[in-house]
Design a protein around this motif. Structure first.
Motif, PDB file in Angstrom:
ATOM      1  N   SER A  33       0.832  -1.209   0.000  1.00 38.49           N
ATOM      2  CA  SER A  33       0.000   0.000   0.000  1.00 38.49           C
ATOM      3  C   SER A  33       0.866   1.259   0.000  1.00 38.49           C
ATOM      4  N   GLN A  37       0.959   4.169  -2.876  1.00 40.64           N
ATOM      5  CA  GLN A  37       0.632   5.562  -2.556  1.00 40.64           C
ATOM      6  C   GLN A  37       1.813   6.513  -2.705  1.00 40.64           C
ATOM      7  N   SER A  38       3.036   6.053  -2.409  1.00 42.42           N
ATOM      8  CA  SER A  38       4.189   6.960  -2.357  1.00 42.42           C
ATOM      9  C   SER A  38       5.104   6.915  -3.572  1.00 42.42           C
TER      10      SER A  38
END
Length: 135
Positions: A33, A37-38
């Motif tokens: 995750s 996201q990053s």
């Protein structure tokens, strides 16, 4: 204190310190995750040993591309390439068309700061990178 007790206390202390540092490292490790996201949808700048940065673009459509032209890679190798990225467990994987002989590779990522990370490739090689702007 007897020698046996001293050794036991030292062993317990060493064990506690090692488990603490392992726990800290695991807290900083990117999950699938976190990678999504990053990293995905951003330009990531790999630090180059002799100075400079090598940009890789992790596009949301599963494509990764990069260019080493600013570093003068054209004299040594193909300066640009494209490939595919995917997430396997908590590792970011990629396979380029010609770079690295087209062999797939996967990386564990560890947070150093909000904009910097450490990567460890599945062959044990390590390095750092800077998280750049959105694509």
């Amino acid at each position: 204190m007897t020698t046996a007790k001293t050794i036991t206390v030292f062993a317990a202390l060493a064990s506690a310190l090692l488990s603490t540092s392992t726990a800290d490292a695991n807290q900083n490790r990117y999950s699938a995750s976190d990678i999504q996201q990053s990293i995905i949808g951003r330009r990531i700048y790999l630090a180059v040993p002799l100075g400079g940065e090598f940009p890789l673009n992790y596009r949301p459509n599963g494509q990764v591309d990069g260019s080493g032209e600013a570093l003068g890679l054209g004299r040594l190798a193909k300066p640009t390439d494209t490939g595919r990225w995917w997430i396997d467990g908590d590792r970011l994987c990629q396979k380029f068309t010609s770079w690295y002989k087209g062999e797939p590779m996967c990386f564990e990522l560890e947070r150093i700061s909000d904009s910097k990370l450490k990567w460890t490739r599945n062959n044990g090689q390590t390095g750092t990178a800077r998280i750049g702007s959105a694509l």
